[in-house]
Design a protein around this motif. Structure first.
Motif, PDB file in Angstrom:
ATOM      1  N   GLY A  47      45.357  39.489  46.522  1.00  0.00           N
ATOM      2  CA  GLY A  47      44.619  38.233  46.304  1.00  0.00           C
ATOM      3  C   GLY A  47      43.209  38.257  46.863  1.00  0.00           C
ATOM      4  N   ASP A  48      42.726  39.453  47.224  1.00  0.00           N
ATOM      5  CA  ASP A  48      41.378  39.554  47.789  1.00  0.00           C
ATOM      6  C   ASP A  48      40.465  40.228  46.765  1.00  0.00           C
ATOM      7  OD1 ASP A  48      39.106  39.984  49.214  1.00  0.00           O
ATOM      8  OD2 ASP A  48      39.960  41.442  50.607  1.00  0.00           O
ATOM      9  N   PHE A  49      39.530  39.469  46.217  1.00  0.00           N
ATOM     10  CA  PHE A  49      38.624  40.008  45.190  1.00  0.00           C
ATOM     11  C   PHE A  49      37.354  40.582  45.804  1.00  0.00           C
ATOM     12  CE2 PHE A  49      40.163  38.621  40.920  1.00  0.00           C
ATOM     13  CZ  PHE A  49      41.337  38.035  41.337  1.00  0.00           C
ATOM     14  N   GLY A  50      37.306  40.661  47.122  1.00  0.00           N
ATOM     15  CA  GLY A  50      36.110  41.181  47.788  1.00  0.00           C
ATOM     16  C   GLY A  50      35.182  40.053  48.207  1.00  0.00           C
ATOM     17  N   GLU A  51      33.999  40.472  48.702  1.00  0.00           N
ATOM     18  CA  GLU A  51      33.048  39.487  49.228  1.00  0.00           C
ATOM     19  C   GLU A  51      31.723  39.626  48.499  1.00  0.00           C
ATOM     20  OE1 GLU A  51      32.229  38.514  53.754  1.00  0.00           O
ATOM     21  OE2 GLU A  51      30.815  40.015  53.063  1.00  0.00           O
TER      22      GLU A  51
END
Lengths: 313, 506
Positions: A75-79
């Motif tokens: 669920g982490d698309f990056g920053e």
């Protein structure tokens, strides 16, 4: 129907995988280094080195792809490299804006395109038909950004009826929300209405000459009943597919329209991200859009199958 | 009875509308040309971000419209220890927006944060700073490795912004999402690409100069739409009005326009020493570069491309600047001399490629230069390149000439050193120009002294670099603002920032 659905669902994951590789790969073809782009005109080597390390830009391409996919699985698309916020939050913030604009634009398109298509077909080769066809041609040919600016000059600057640009959420003020979206929804819907009108017209013309329509007329049914209850239902099948594709296109962000009307949706997000080499944002938004497109196509297939049982096998 | 009710309702509605108008006027709405990046003065890099900071974060010192350094959070300062120390006295009774005290410890924290935070965009600006000593609660001493006169000017921008140590430590690298400073407005809300909302800080030390309860910044990239928002009353002030919109704004009786020559300039950077692409007559023979400069009519260029709104220039400082070297004025166009110089260099017809960022203004200017230079015998091929890619190519030496902007710095050193010094970062001195005499003068001006003493060094540098021509300066941008004619107290500054102090609505 179950087998049909299973087949369609089974295709989603491989399609998304292919899309993700494509997005990731194509983006690497963009010239320019994101770390350099972010370091601004000062180009401090320490800042560039820090950004390369923080965003894995110094790692081999397959490894960077792996980091990205692994993040998405959690669920982490990056920053965002530019505003240092999680891409997931940006997507969740912008998606409702674009979805609302897309929904309103589709409403405009349907409200104009389908009735115009029906009337043009029923009144084939009359002044009304020619008029509707010309209007459709106008809607197709007029550039969105130009129509947008003209509308701003007329309705905001000259008449002062509508806000020139910007966006207010429905939670803040439903009235202001609709006032800010009227012009962009019309600009977007106008072009789609033209396509819808052309498709509805040709589908209706085909259906109106079918045997069962002649039979319905022979049975003494009223013109309205023949057209709306018998002809239109079948004529709408291709229009449903078209609508789903157009809606998917709108969800990918109406880049120019959002820029002109300063609507903070996907279109503006992706334009800024591309120019700033904000890879994580571009990847996240494109993947999200691709997913929406796939799902809308799936829904269109299902709707198609429901309308036309012959397609279920 | 019904008529009375209608009248009463209409009156109430009228009052409500008036009240609405009165409320609206407690907010200053500013249209920005872009959406700022992260709102942390240590990490930020965009110009529009600096405009937002001007409403949130006071600095140790500020500039006046005439570019003098004036007090802000520091009330006095003087150089000590042979210019290797800067002693600053801090304003008393200043608090941050979280209620914490602004004192010497906070100044030390903020400057050290700029120096040590990973990814800091301020580190290079104040790298001469070795340490910060707390003399007492309201006095700090900035200790330098060696004399560095431009330091004071750096403290008039983001490097001089003092943040609340408590809030910064608590937020870590997320500080940019809720910045706490000692400026007139405090952070309330940000919706990326839509708006930044700041509310008045009641305990601001200079609160009598603040006449709005709220400031809202709205990024609207399209210049026409930005102006349309101003004309329709949705904005009170917009920055960077396009030269092409100036007529429309000037004719609108509801609006007024303000402009000032900026610190920014545009130039043609010539590859004189960076790899294979410098090995050609343009890169190696200064007569050819002089011919190129003489073929350009800067005033005509300004009239054709910018409606005469910018300021033609031939140095890193505008002719109106106190740092302009007056003994070397703008050379007039002289095509005959340009042709003679090319002939003397043995290249009566020279073809070269000029890389240009693909923005409308830059490309239009390049086309006019192309046409002017053709009359002297140059065949310029314009290579329109997206900005990020152009930086990359320039650093690698993959260019012959590069038409580019520099956003400008308050101290002249910041507009010069990085482009002509042998010790400049290679990323900025893309031409790799190097002259030991220039370096000696640059070192000398950095030591400091009076304006006249530093000007003597700048004049010597001009005498060398304006003849060698690794850069041919073209024009100085102007900051052009349009605003509601009800707005009073706005002052344009050469750094382009919008300072809310003094701005009011009639």
């Amino acid at each position: 129907m179950t087998a049909f659905l299973l087949r369609r669902f089974a295709l989603i994951l491989p399609t998304l995988f292919f899309v993700s590789v494509l997005i990731f790969g194509l983006q690497q073809l963009l010239p320019g280094d994101p770390a350099q782009a972010m370091a601004g005109e000062d180009q401090d080597p320490a800042v560039i080195a820090f950004l390369r390390q923080k965003y894995h830009l110094d790692q081999p391409l397959p490894l960077r792809y792996w980091y990205w996919v692994e993040g998405i699985a959690h669920g982490d698309f990056g920053e965002s490299i530019r505003i240092k916020r999680p891409v997931r939050d940006l997507i969740l913030e912008k998606l409702p804006v674009t979805a609302e604009l897309a929904g309103l634009a589709m409403l405009v398109a349907l409200a104009i395109g389908i009735p115009a298509g029906i009337i043009a077909a029923v009144k084939q080769d009359t002044a009304i038909d020619y008029g509707a066809t010309m209007a459709a041609l106008w809607g197709l040919s007029i550039p969105n950004f130009w129509l947008g600016i003209l509308m701003i000059l007329l309705f905001s600057v000259t008449l002062g009826w509508l806000p020139a640009s910007g966006f207010v959420t429905p939670a803040e003020s439903l009235k202001q929300n609709l006032l800010t979206l009227i012009m962009p929804a019309f600009v977007l819907g106008n072009a789609i209405a033209a396509v819808m009108m052309r498709h509805t017209r040709s589908a209706m013309l085909q259906v109106l000459s079918a045997d069962y329509v002649r039979t319905a007329r022979a049975k003494g049914l009223s013109q309205a009943s023949v057209i709306l209850r018998h002809a239109l239902r079948n004529a709408l099948i291709p229009v449903v597919t078209l609508g789903a594709l157009e809606f998917g296109g709108l969800l990918s962000g109406a880049v120019l329209t959002e820029q002109v009307f300063t609507i903070p949706g996907f279109g503006k997000l992706i334009v800024d991200a591309v120019f700033n080499r904000d890879y994580a944002v571009v990847q996240g938004v494109v993947l999200c859009t691709a997913f929406a497109y796939i799902m809308l196509n799936l829904f269109a297939d299902i709707a198609y199958a429901l309308i036309n049982p012959r397609l279920r096998v | 009875m019904t008529t009375r009710r209608i009248l009463a309702a209409a009156t109430l509605l009228g009052f409500a509308l008036l009240a609405g108008t009165a409320l609206a006027q407690t907010t200053l709405r500013i249209g920005l040309a872009e959406d700022p990046d992260i709102l942390d003065p240590t990490l930020a890099r965009t110009f529009v971000g600096r405009i937002v900071f001007a409403a949130m974060c006071d600095k140790l010192v500020d500039i006046s419209p005439g570019l003098e350094v004036v007090p802000q959070l520091a009330t006095e300062w003087h150089w000590v220890d042979d210019n290797k120390g800067l002693l600053m006295t801090l304003r008393r009774g200043v608090t941050f927006q979280d209620g914490e005290k602004m004192d010497a410890a906070a100044v030390k924290f903020s400057l050290e944060r700029h120096l040590t935070m990973p990814g800091s965009n301020r580190k290079a600006e104040i790298s001469a700073l070795k340490s910060v000593e707390i003399v007492d609660d309201h006095t700090v001493k900035l200790v330098l490795d060696k004399p560095f006169a431009p330091l004071l000017a750096q403290l008039t921008d983001r490097a001089g912004m003092i943040v609340s140590p408590k809030a910064a430590e608590a937020a870590g690298d997320k500080f940019g999402e809720h910045l706490v400073c000692a400026g007139p407005f405090k952070f309330t809300e940000r919706v990326a690409q839509d708006r930044i909302v700041l509310d008045r800080f009641a305990d601001y030390w200079n609160k009598d100069t603040i006449h709005f309860d709220r400031v809202t910044f709205l990024p609207i990239p399209d210049t026409t739409v930005r102006l349309a928002n101003l004309q329709s009353g949705q904005l009170d002030l917009i920055e960077r009005l396009a030269a092409t919109d100036l007529d429309a704004a000037g004719k609108d009786s509801r609006l007024k326009v303000a402009a000032i020559t900026s610190l920014a300039y545009a130039d043609i950077l010539i590859n004189t020493n960076n790899g294979e692409r410098s090995k050609n007559p343009l890169g190696q023979d200064k007569r050819v570069r002089e011919a190129l400069e003489l073929s350009i009519d800067r005033e005509a260029l300004n009239q054709v491309v910018f409606n005469g709104q910018f300021t033609p220039g031939n140095q890193w400082e505008a002719p109106s600047s106190p740092w302009y070297v007056k003994s070397m004025p703008i050379p007039p166009r002289d095509v005959a001399k340009a042709k003679a110089l090319l002939a003397a260099a043995g290249v009566p017809h020279l073809s070269f490629t000029m890389m240009v960022p693909n923005t409308t203004d830059q490309l239009s200017a390049a086309q006019v230069i192309q046409s002017m230079a053709a009359e002297a015998g140059f065949d310029i091929k314009i290579q329109a390149t997206e900005f990020a890619s152009s930086i990359d190519l320039a650093q690698k030496g993959e260019f012959e000439a590069y038409q580019i902007d520099w956003s400008g710095r308050t101290d002249p050193d910041g507009n010069l050193y990085n482009f002509v010094s042998c010790k400049a970062p290679p990323a900025l001195n893309s031409s790799r120009y190097c002259n030991q005499d220039v370096d000696a003068e640059l070192d000398a001006e950095r030591v400091g002294g009076t304006v006249d003493e530093r000007m003597a060094h700048f004049a010597k540098i001009a005498a060398i670099t304006l003849v060698d021509r690794p850069l041919i300066y073209l024009w100085h941008l102007k900051w052009v603002y349009a605003m509601s004619n009800k707005l009073t107290g706005f002052t344009a500054y050469p750094d382009g920032l919008i300072r809310p102090q003094g701005i009011a609505m009639k």
